[in-house]
Scaffold this active site. Structure first.
Site, PDB file in Angstrom:
ATOM      1  CE1 TYR A 138      38.814   1.407  -4.854  1.00  0.00           C
ATOM      2  CE2 TYR A 138      39.903   0.509  -6.791  1.00  0.00           C
ATOM      3  CZ  TYR A 138      38.752   0.842  -6.118  1.00  0.00           C
ATOM      4  OH  TYR A 138      37.531   0.605  -6.700  1.00  0.00           O
ATOM      5  CE  LYS A 193      30.205   8.208   7.699  1.00  0.00           C
ATOM      6  NZ  LYS A 193      28.816   8.616   8.094  1.00  0.00           N
ATOM      7  CG  ASP A 225      26.318   9.107   5.580  1.00  0.00           C
ATOM      8  OD1 ASP A 225      27.016  10.128   5.379  1.00  0.00           O
ATOM      9  OD2 ASP A 225      25.898   8.784   6.700  1.00  0.00           O
ATOM     10  CG  ASP A 249      34.744   2.529  -7.472  1.00  0.00           C
ATOM     11  OD1 ASP A 249      34.345   1.490  -6.921  1.00  0.00           O
ATOM     12  OD2 ASP A 249      34.774   2.680  -8.707  1.00  0.00           O
ATOM     13  CG  ASP A 253      29.912   3.365 -11.017  1.00  0.00           C
ATOM     14  OD1 ASP A 253      30.725   4.120 -11.578  1.00  0.00           O
ATOM     15  OD2 ASP A 253      30.014   2.124 -11.020  1.00  0.00           O
TER      16      ASP A 253
HETATM   17  C1  IPM Z   1      36.365   2.385 -12.051  1.00  0.00           C
HETATM   18  C2  IPM Z   1      36.261   0.888 -12.003  1.00  0.00           C
HETATM   19  C3  IPM Z   1      37.616   0.367 -11.545  1.00  0.00           C
HETATM   20  C4  IPM Z   1      37.745   0.672 -10.060  1.00  0.00           C
HETATM   21  C5  IPM Z   1      37.846  -1.087 -11.813  1.00  0.00           C
HETATM   22  C6  IPM Z   1      37.616  -1.374 -13.305  1.00  0.00           C
HETATM   23  C7  IPM Z   1      39.263  -1.439 -11.451  1.00  0.00           C
HETATM   24  O1  IPM Z   1      35.210   0.515 -11.155  1.00  0.00           O
HETATM   25  O2  IPM Z   1      37.294   2.849 -12.714  1.00  0.00           O
HETATM   26  O3  IPM Z   1      35.514   3.072 -11.454  1.00  0.00           O
HETATM   27  O4  IPM Z   1      37.328  -0.139  -9.217  1.00  0.00           O
HETATM   28  O5  IPM Z   1      38.270   1.754  -9.782  1.00  0.00           O
HETATM   29 MN    MN Z   2      34.016   2.099 -10.444  1.00  0.00          MN
END
Ligand code: IPM
Ligand code: MN
Length: 361
Positions: A138, A193, A225, A249, A253
């Site tokens: 990022y 990794k 992975d 990130d 999720d």
């Molecule tokens: C997160 C989201 C953010 C990211 C977006 C909303 C900028 O996916 O906070 O996980 O990519 O980090």
């Molecule tokens: Mn995210």
């Protein structure tokens, strides 16, 4: 209880609905007057009207507040000329300018919530992902190279300072927990990794150096992975996972999906002087304005906010309010008093919010 300024950015889509829901529960639990919510503009919708995704007075309000509560940001089709999303930039600008270097994502299966993973009932999955939040891949946002419409590149940046502080955050977090459900061992798992890239080998080496100061906490490693398999096959073996920004990130999720999804997953983005709390879901414009969104992720993010603020200000009343809200959410879900749509029910945002408020003791 003292009064605290909470910079509040409702944002886009379902942001206003879930923010107001959380504000109502937080106010009920903390008492009127304890939290002063300063409503601030920002996000994709504001950008379409003003050309600004994060106005100066909104940034100043966030910088000067005791904590930041955010709903959600982003609208489809509202993008910069380079193709990146405008709404997300609100969040990213706050993240980088306030140096919110630890993105904390609790992954906890609550009683009454069905996991897609067999054999796990409420309580069997309880770990926290600590994602480095200010560099990694990022670091290249807004700085990537696109040449002659034939080559594009973004650089992965790993610094000693950035890794040391997020690793220390992870080990300090593990020191205050009860270890992994499977064996009770306090443990930090380094996700990287390192077998392939020097930047990740460097990340791992710095984590090892930090670990030397925490002899009572175990350290282990999982490639990015392989960890996706372990998070599904043996999630109860995790306590705290630390990862570079992009890997964090992605696995955040995946972790959220194993405990009920994004609608129930809170997040806290924490630096040394500031912190932003928001549900991990997006702005869900397709259900905006229908009172259909689940407020639980934002309410639980408010719990994280009260706990962070309570520790920082040494205010036990805030921590107690956080515990009461978390217990109320747990009761509503465990007893099925108001189950939101994303968890298989039909309760509206208002019904879930009111049920949590009634369950407060
Ligand atoms: C997160 C989201 C953010 C990211 C977006 C909303 C900028 O996916 O906070 O996980 O990519 O980090
Ligand atoms: Mn995210």
């Amino acid at each position: 209880m003292a009064q605290y300024r909470i910079a509040t950015i409702e944002g886009d889509g379902i942001g206003p609905e879930v923010t107001r829901a959380a504000m109502a529960v937080l106010t009920e639990a903390c008492g009127a007057g304890a939290l002063a919510f300063e409503m601030l503009e920002g996000g994709a919708g504001h950008y379409t009207k003003s050309g600004e995704v994060l106005p100066d007075d909104t940034f100043a309000g966030c910088r000067d507040a005791d904590a930041i509560l955010h709903g959600a940001a982003g609208l489809p089709g509202v993008v910069y000329p380079d193709g990146t999303e405008v709404g997300n930039d609100l969040h990213l600008r706050l993240r980088f300018r306030l140096d919110l270097y630890a993105n904390v994502r609790p992954i906890k299966l609550l009683p009454g919530v069905l996991s897609p993973l067999r054999a796990f009932e409420g309580g069997g999955i309880d770990y926290v992902i600590v994602r480095e939040n200010t560099e990694g891949l990022y670091a290249s946002r807004g700085a990537g190279v696109v040449l002659r419409d034939e080559i594009a590149s973004d650089s992965l940046v790993v610094t000693r300072k950035g890794t040391e502080r997020v690793a220390r955050f992870a080990f300090d977090l593990a020191a205050g927990r009860n270890g992994a459900p499977r064996d009770g061992q306090r443990r930090v798992t380094v996700c990287d990794k390192a077998n392939i890239l020097r930047s990740y080998a460097f990340f791992r080496r710095i984590c090892d150096e930090v670990h030397a100061g925490y002899p009572d906490i175990a350290i282990d490693y999982a490639y990015a992975d392989a960890i996706t398999v372990h998070m599904l096959k043996r999630p109860d073996s995790y306590d705290v996972i630390v990862a570079e920004n992009m890997f964090g990130d992605i696995i955040s999720d995946l972790g959220a999906a194993t405990v009920g999804g994004m609608g129930i997953s809170p997040s806290g983005e924490i630096g040394d002087g500031h912190a932003l709390f928001q549900g991990a879901h997006g702005s869900a414009p397709d259900i905006a304005g229908q009172n259909a969104a689940s407020p639980i992720a934002t309410i639980l993010s408010g719990v994280m906010m009260l706990r962070w603020l309570g520790r920082r200000k040494v205010d036990a009343a805030l921590v107690s309010a956080a515990d009461r809200i978390e217990a109320a959410v747990g009761k509503v879900l465990a007893e099925g008093r108001a189950v939101p749509r994303d968890l298989g029910g039909a309760a509206t945002c208002t019904e879930v919010t009111d049920a949590v408020r009634r369950a407060l003791v």
